[in-house]
Design a protein around this motif. Structure first.
Motif, mmCIF file in Angstrom:
data_model
loop_
_atom_site.group_PDB
_atom_site.id
_atom_site.type_symbol
_atom_site.label_atom_id
_atom_site.label_comp_id
_atom_site.label_asym_id
_atom_site.label_seq_id
_atom_site.Cartn_x
_atom_site.Cartn_y
_atom_site.Cartn_z
ATOM 1 N N TRP A 137 0.803 -1.225 0.000
ATOM 2 C CA TRP A 137 0.000 0.000 0.000
ATOM 3 C C TRP A 137 0.840 1.281 0.000
ATOM 4 O O TRP A 137 0.306 2.371 0.104
ATOM 5 C CB TRP A 137 -0.959 0.041 1.207
ATOM 6 N N ARG A 138 2.177 1.150 -0.169
ATOM 7 C CA ARG A 138 3.062 2.307 -0.067
ATOM 8 C C ARG A 138 3.624 2.758 -1.410
ATOM 9 O O ARG A 138 3.870 3.940 -1.610
ATOM 10 C CB ARG A 138 4.263 1.987 0.831
ATOM 11 N N TYR A 139 3.880 1.807 -2.301
ATOM 12 C CA TYR A 139 4.685 2.091 -3.483
ATOM 13 C C TYR A 139 3.818 2.310 -4.714
ATOM 14 O O TYR A 139 2.650 1.935 -4.746
ATOM 15 C CB TYR A 139 5.707 0.971 -3.695
ATOM 16 N N GLY A 173 -2.200 -5.259 -3.546
ATOM 17 C CA GLY A 173 -3.210 -5.008 -4.569
ATOM 18 C C GLY A 173 -4.239 -6.118 -4.614
ATOM 19 O O GLY A 173 -5.408 -5.889 -4.924
ATOM 20 N N GLY A 174 -3.810 -7.331 -4.280
ATOM 21 C CA GLY A 174 -4.744 -8.439 -4.152
ATOM 22 C C GLY A 174 -5.692 -8.230 -2.989
ATOM 23 O O GLY A 174 -6.884 -8.550 -3.082
ATOM 24 N N HIS A 175 -5.172 -7.693 -1.882
ATOM 25 C CA HIS A 175 -6.047 -7.345 -0.758
ATOM 26 C C HIS A 175 -7.122 -6.361 -1.207
ATOM 27 O O HIS A 175 -8.310 -6.535 -0.912
ATOM 28 C CB HIS A 175 -5.236 -6.729 0.388
ATOM 29 N N LEU A 176 -6.709 -5.327 -1.944
ATOM 30 C CA LEU A 176 -7.664 -4.311 -2.384
ATOM 31 C C LEU A 176 -8.684 -4.892 -3.369
ATOM 32 O O LEU A 176 -9.863 -4.516 -3.343
ATOM 33 C CB LEU A 176 -6.920 -3.133 -3.002
ATOM 34 N N ARG A 226 -22.891 -3.079 -7.317
ATOM 35 C CA ARG A 226 -22.302 -3.148 -8.671
ATOM 36 C C ARG A 226 -20.850 -3.584 -8.522
ATOM 37 O O ARG A 226 -19.976 -2.789 -8.190
ATOM 38 C CB ARG A 226 -22.382 -1.795 -9.361
ATOM 39 N N LEU A 227 -20.608 -4.855 -8.747
ATOM 40 C CA LEU A 227 -19.316 -5.454 -8.434
ATOM 41 C C LEU A 227 -18.611 -5.926 -9.703
ATOM 42 O O LEU A 227 -19.231 -6.073 -10.759
ATOM 43 C CB LEU A 227 -19.529 -6.639 -7.490
ATOM 44 N N PRO A 228 -17.310 -6.168 -9.624
ATOM 45 C CA PRO A 228 -16.611 -6.763 -10.775
ATOM 46 C C PRO A 228 -17.241 -8.109 -11.129
ATOM 47 O O PRO A 228 -17.847 -8.776 -10.284
ATOM 48 C CB PRO A 228 -15.176 -6.950 -10.253
ATOM 49 N N SER A 229 -17.085 -8.517 -12.379
ATOM 50 C CA SER A 229 -17.642 -9.807 -12.784
ATOM 51 C C SER A 229 -16.871 -10.961 -12.159
ATOM 52 O O SER A 229 -17.411 -12.058 -11.989
ATOM 53 C CB SER A 229 -17.651 -9.927 -14.312
ATOM 54 N N ALA A 230 -15.608 -10.734 -11.807
ATOM 55 C CA ALA A 230 -14.787 -11.747 -11.146
ATOM 56 C C ALA A 230 -13.597 -11.054 -10.498
ATOM 57 O O ALA A 230 -13.244 -9.921 -10.856
ATOM 58 C CB ALA A 230 -14.314 -12.805 -12.139
ATOM 59 N N VAL A 231 -12.979 -11.751 -9.542
ATOM 60 C CA VAL A 231 -11.809 -11.225 -8.839
ATOM 61 C C VAL A 231 -10.715 -12.288 -8.841
ATOM 62 O O VAL A 231 -10.982 -13.471 -8.585
ATOM 63 C CB VAL A 231 -12.153 -10.838 -7.387
ATOM 64 N N LEU A 232 -9.490 -11.845 -9.122
ATOM 65 C CA LEU A 232 -8.325 -12.725 -9.062
ATOM 66 C C LEU A 232 -7.297 -12.117 -8.117
ATOM 67 O O LEU A 232 -6.761 -11.038 -8.378
ATOM 68 C CB LEU A 232 -7.708 -12.913 -10.451
ATOM 69 N N GLY A 233 -7.043 -12.808 -7.006
ATOM 70 C CA GLY A 233 -5.992 -12.392 -6.093
ATOM 71 C C GLY A 233 -4.708 -13.139 -6.404
ATOM 72 O O GLY A 233 -4.678 -14.369 -6.378
ATOM 73 N N LEU A 234 -3.656 -12.394 -6.710
ATOM 74 C CA LEU A 234 -2.347 -12.980 -7.015
ATOM 75 C C LEU A 234 -1.467 -12.836 -5.775
ATOM 76 O O LEU A 234 -1.048 -11.740 -5.430
ATOM 77 C CB LEU A 234 -1.714 -12.266 -8.208
#
Length: 267
Positions: free
Chosen positions: A59-61, A122-125, A145-153
Motif C-alpha cells: 500500500w506504499r509504493y 493489490g490483491g487485498h484491495l 455493482r461489483l466486478p464480474s470476477a476477482v483474481l488475487g495474485l
C-alpha cells in the motif's frame, strides 16, 4: 517480522522488480486528485476482455513495477487498466486508499464487465472491492455493482495476521492509521473479517499463489479460502511471490489463462 529471504526469493525479487517500466499508450484521470489516474493498454481486439490490475507494494509504493506485466497482458488479448491511488505514507491510507479503489472500480470501465485482479497488497484491495456488497449499507463504499470476477495474485487476505506478523515493517498498522484504529476499521476493510459471517461475496473469486512464496505467509491464502466457501484456491508448484507478475514466466501463463477463464461467462 524479520524476513531473511532465501537466495531463490532474493534473486526472484531482484529480477522481477528490476524490469524496466513500460509507458502506457493511454493515460487518463478518474478523479481530481493527482493520484487518481490510470494507465490503459488496449488489446488489439476492441471487444477483448477487460482486466483492471491493482499493484502491490504494501500500500506504499507506486504502480510502475507492474507496467511491464500490464503491457504483457494486453499483448495476450486482455485490455488492461492499471490505476494509481493514494498510498500509505503520503496522501493515502485509511480512508483515502479505499475511496480511490472504490471510485476507480465504479467508474473507469463505464459499466463494461471486467475482471479485477491484484498482486500482494493489490490483491487485498481487489478482494476487498469484490466484497463491498457485504459492507453495511450506510458505508460510503457499499455497492451492489461489483466486478464480474476477482483474481488475487498472492494476495494479503488477512490484515489482522499482517499486523500480527509485522509484515513489511508495520505496513498493516500504517494502512489503518495505528493500533488504536484497528478494532473499528478492520471490519470495514479486511476481506477475511468481512467474509467470516457471510461465507461468500457472490463474485467469482480465485486466489492464485506460488508454493514457495516467502513474502506472504501461505496461511493467508488457505485461511481466506476456508472462509470464502466458493473461492477457488490455486497453488503453483515451485513458484515464488514475484514470478506471478513476470512477463513470459511459466506463472504468467497460468495468470493469463485464469484471467481469460474468469472473463468468460460462467457455465
Amino acid at each position: 517480522m524479520s524476513r531473511i529471504p532465501s537466495a531463490f526469493a532474493a534473486e526472484e525479487e531482484r529480477r522481477v522488480l528490476s524490469i524496466r517500466p513500460v509507458l502506457a499508450p493511454v493515460h487518463r484521470k478518474y478523479g481530481s486528485h493527482p493520484h487518481q489516474v490510470y494507465d490503459l493498454w488496449p488489446a488489439e481486439d476492441p471487444d477483448a476482455p477487460v482486466v483492471m490490475l491493482l499493484h502491490g507494494g504494501y500500500w506504499r509504493y507506486d504502480r510502475m513495477h507492474l507496467t511491464p506485466f500490464a503491457a504483457h497482458l494486453a499483448q495476450h488479448g486482455l485490455t488492461t487498466i492499471l490505476p494509481g491511488f493514494r498510498r500509505s505514507g503520503g496522501a493515502g491510507g485509511y480512508p483515502a486508499t479505499f475511496d480511490d479503489i472504490a471510485l476507480a472500480v465504479d467508474t473507469i470501465t463505464d459499466g463494461r464487465p471486467f475482471v479485477l485482479a491484484g498482486h500482494c497488497s493489490g490483491g487485498h484491495l481487489a478482494l476487498w472491492a469484490g466484497a463491498r456488497a457485504l459492507l453495511p449499507e450506510d458505508s460510503p463504499w457499499y455497492t451492489t455493482r461489483l466486478p464480474s470476477a476477482v483474481l488475487g495474485l498472492a494476495p494479503l487476505t488477512d490484515l489482522q495476521a499482517t499486523i500480527r506478523d509485522d509484515l513489511s515493517d508495520g505496513a498493516g498498522l500504517q494502512l489503518l492509521g495505528g493500533a488504536d484504529q484497528v478494532e473499528a476499521r478492520l471490519p470495514l476493510v479486511d476481506p477475511l473479517t468481512i467474509l467470516r459471517e457471510k461465507g461468500s461475496t457472490g463474485v467469482r473469486t480465485v486466489v492464485l499463489h506460488g508454493e514457495v512464496d516467502e513474502e506472504v505467509p501461505l496461511g493467508q491464502f488457505s485461511d481466506y479460502a476456508a472462509v470464502h466457501h466458493d473461492a477457488e484456491l490455486v497453488t503453483l508448484p515451485g513458484i515464488g511471490h514475484y514470478t506471478l507478475i513476470e512477463p513470459g514466466s511459466k506463472a504468467s501463463v497460468a495468470v493469463i489463462d485464469t484471467l481469460k477463464r474468469l472473463s468468460s461467462p460462467q457455465p
